[in-house]
Write an enzyme that holds these catalytic residues in place. Structure first.
Site, mmCIF file in Angstrom:
data_model
loop_
_atom_site.group_PDB
_atom_site.id
_atom_site.type_symbol
_atom_site.label_atom_id
_atom_site.label_comp_id
_atom_site.label_asym_id
_atom_site.label_seq_id
_atom_site.Cartn_x
_atom_site.Cartn_y
_atom_site.Cartn_z
ATOM 1 N N CYS A 1 6.634 -4.652 15.635
ATOM 2 C CA CYS A 1 6.016 -3.622 16.474
ATOM 3 C C CYS A 1 4.545 -3.977 16.714
ATOM 4 O O CYS A 1 3.785 -4.206 15.771
ATOM 5 C CB CYS A 1 6.113 -2.265 15.789
ATOM 6 N N CYS B 1 -1.187 6.435 9.836
ATOM 7 C CA CYS B 1 0.027 5.797 10.354
ATOM 8 C C CYS B 1 -0.298 4.512 11.102
ATOM 9 O O CYS B 1 -1.137 4.506 11.995
ATOM 10 C CB CYS B 1 0.737 6.740 11.319
ATOM 11 N N CYS C 1 3.614 8.599 0.733
ATOM 12 C CA CYS C 1 4.087 7.662 1.759
ATOM 13 C C CYS C 1 4.229 6.308 1.057
ATOM 14 O O CYS C 1 3.231 5.741 0.603
ATOM 15 C CB CYS C 1 3.066 7.603 2.891
ATOM 16 N N CYS D 1 1.389 -1.930 15.120
ATOM 17 C CA CYS D 1 1.360 -1.677 13.673
ATOM 18 C C CYS D 1 0.719 -2.835 12.930
ATOM 19 O O CYS D 1 1.079 -3.997 13.135
ATOM 20 C CB CYS D 1 2.793 -1.460 13.180
ATOM 21 N N ASN E 1 -3.763 5.535 15.628
ATOM 22 C CA ASN E 1 -4.896 4.985 14.894
ATOM 23 C C ASN E 1 -5.070 3.535 15.280
ATOM 24 O O ASN E 1 -4.225 2.709 14.976
ATOM 25 C CB ASN E 1 -4.622 5.088 13.398
ATOM 26 N N HIS F 1 8.900 6.270 20.181
ATOM 27 C CA HIS F 1 7.762 5.854 21.024
ATOM 28 C C HIS F 1 8.073 5.611 22.499
ATOM 29 O O HIS F 1 7.149 5.572 23.305
ATOM 30 C CB HIS F 1 7.027 4.639 20.433
ATOM 31 N N SER G 1 11.314 6.132 14.501
ATOM 32 C CA SER G 1 10.075 5.755 15.172
ATOM 33 C C SER G 1 10.454 5.340 16.594
ATOM 34 O O SER G 1 10.866 4.210 16.821
ATOM 35 C CB SER G 1 9.495 4.579 14.370
ATOM 36 N N CYS H 1 6.569 -7.028 6.844
ATOM 37 C CA CYS H 1 7.654 -6.366 7.576
ATOM 38 C C CYS H 1 8.416 -7.403 8.385
ATOM 39 O O CYS H 1 7.834 -8.362 8.882
ATOM 40 C CB CYS H 1 7.084 -5.289 8.512
ATOM 41 N N GLY I 1 6.850 -1.960 5.818
ATOM 42 C CA GLY I 1 8.224 -2.448 5.829
ATOM 43 C C GLY I 1 9.192 -1.530 6.553
ATOM 44 O O GLY I 1 8.900 -0.368 6.839
ATOM 45 N N GLU I 2 10.362 -2.073 6.866
ATOM 46 C CA GLU I 2 11.459 -1.319 7.493
ATOM 47 C C GLU I 2 12.485 -1.019 6.393
ATOM 48 O O GLU I 2 13.175 -1.922 5.908
ATOM 49 C CB GLU I 2 12.083 -2.173 8.611
ATOM 50 N N GLU J 1 0.833 -1.203 0.000
ATOM 51 C CA GLU J 1 0.000 0.000 0.000
ATOM 52 C C GLU J 1 0.870 1.256 0.000
ATOM 53 O O GLU J 1 1.964 1.262 0.564
ATOM 54 C CB GLU J 1 -0.943 -0.015 1.210
#
Length: 346
Positions: A118, A339, A107, A121, A296, A222, A220, A114, A165-166, A94
């Protein structure tokens, strides 16, 4: 037995020139084809109108253009567009177009699924199926640029590697794609308009610094407390904060470019005073700014957006320590384009 056709976009311009010379043609033909493949983003050899029919047939016998297709496109009421991108092998990733008054941002995804885990996600729930090739990353940008011109009347202005993905786990292809995106022979975008967002792979952050990349870095984060971060981002046990800190200091020393920390505040997870203090300390190591991102939900309710009060505590404390802080309100929530939501429904 028919030989397997080669992916023509895996060839450099020099290799294309060589191919034509070896087939009794002029080297400059390679330049023409290269321009069609990248700058004009041709999907088919038949599109290459200044190349003879015989040459196009020869290309078709030897090569394939593995272009992407926008399989489905959803438009949010706020103007955000989410694309389900079908790759040549049928796999789906996506990408998202995020418009504001002054800019449009793409984006883009770098992996199918991935390799990290996490917990907040949606993409992490898919196993990593494969890395995207450089041309598949490039094609996402081309598609979004077309949509930006069509629906928002201006060309794409920014790119963030924050999709599925990373990116640092697909380093070579991501760098190749960025080289093409920024090249005058590609899309000619300025590197300063591109941001790579990573969950934090210290060794690869140092490699980027050594490679003297010219784009921006976002992390990222957090949490700046190891136990908390590991509980939500389990790979942090392998790449702890002290290693991340050291790699970011190395990045700044080499590039002199500040880092953006992306940070979601969750109820009961990282909304305490000690979480704020730890972040302030982490921000003291190198020049940086903090993006506080609205969360989200991805449907099971384990993670809940913290209260406005908790968010305001973060803002006032960070500002008190002269740390630049922005609050990023989510876009495209109604189409699961925000996100952390990518791959939520597919």
């Amino acid at each position: 037995m028919a030989t397997k056709k080669r992916d023509i976009r895996a060839l450099t311009k020099e290799q294309l020139r060589e191919f034509f010379v070896n087939h009794g043609d002029k080297a400059f033909r390679g330049n023409q084809v290269y321009e069609w493949l990248w700058s004009k983003a041709a999907h088919s050899f038949d599109d290459m109108t200044n190349v003879s029919k015989k040459t196009r047939e020869m290309l078709d016998e030897n090569f394939v253009i593995n272009h992407i297709e926008v399989d489905t496109m959803q438009r949010s009421k706020d103007g955000t567009i989410k694309n389900a991108i079908k790759l040549h092998d049928g796999k789906i990733v996506e990408s998202v177009l995020i418009p504001t008054e002054t800019r449009t941002t793409a984006c883009v995804s770098s992996q199918v699924g991935c390799s990290l885990d996490c917990k907040f996600c949606a993409t992490a729930r898919l196993k990593r199926m494969r890395n995207l090739n450089a041309d598949e990353i490039y094609d996402q940008v081309v598609a979004i640029d077309k949509q930006s011109r069509l629906y928002h009347n201006h060309k794409l202005s920014n790119i963030v590697f924050m999709g599925m993905g990373e990116p640092l786990m697909n380093y070579n292809n991501v760098i190749k794609a960025i080289d093409k995106i920024t090249s005058p022979e590609g899309l000619g975008m300025a590197a300063r308009r591109i941001t790579l967002s990573t969950s934090g792979v210290p060794k690869m952050i140092k490699k980027m610094a050594d490679d003297e990349v010219r784009f921006n870095l976002a992390v990222s984060l957090h949490s700046a407390i190891d136990e908390v971060r590991t509980s939500i981002m389990p790979f942090n046990a392998t790449f702890p904060l002290k290693d991340l800190k050291e790699s970011l200091e190395y990045w700044y020393e080499k590039t002199k470019r500040k880092v953006t920390y992306e940070y979601v505040v969750w109820n009961g997870i990282n909304d305490r005073k000690e979480d704020i203090d730890a972040l302030i300390k982490f921000c003291s190591y190198i020049p940086c700014k903090v993006n506080l991102i609205e969360y989200n939900p991805i449907d099971d309710g384990e993670f809940q957006q913290a209260s406005e009060r908790a968010l305001n505590n973060y803002i006032s404390n960070l500002e008190m320590h002269d740390i630049v802080v922005n609050v990023r309100r989510s876009r495209g929530k109604d189409i699961d384009a925000a996100c952390g939501q990518l791959a939520n429904k597919s």
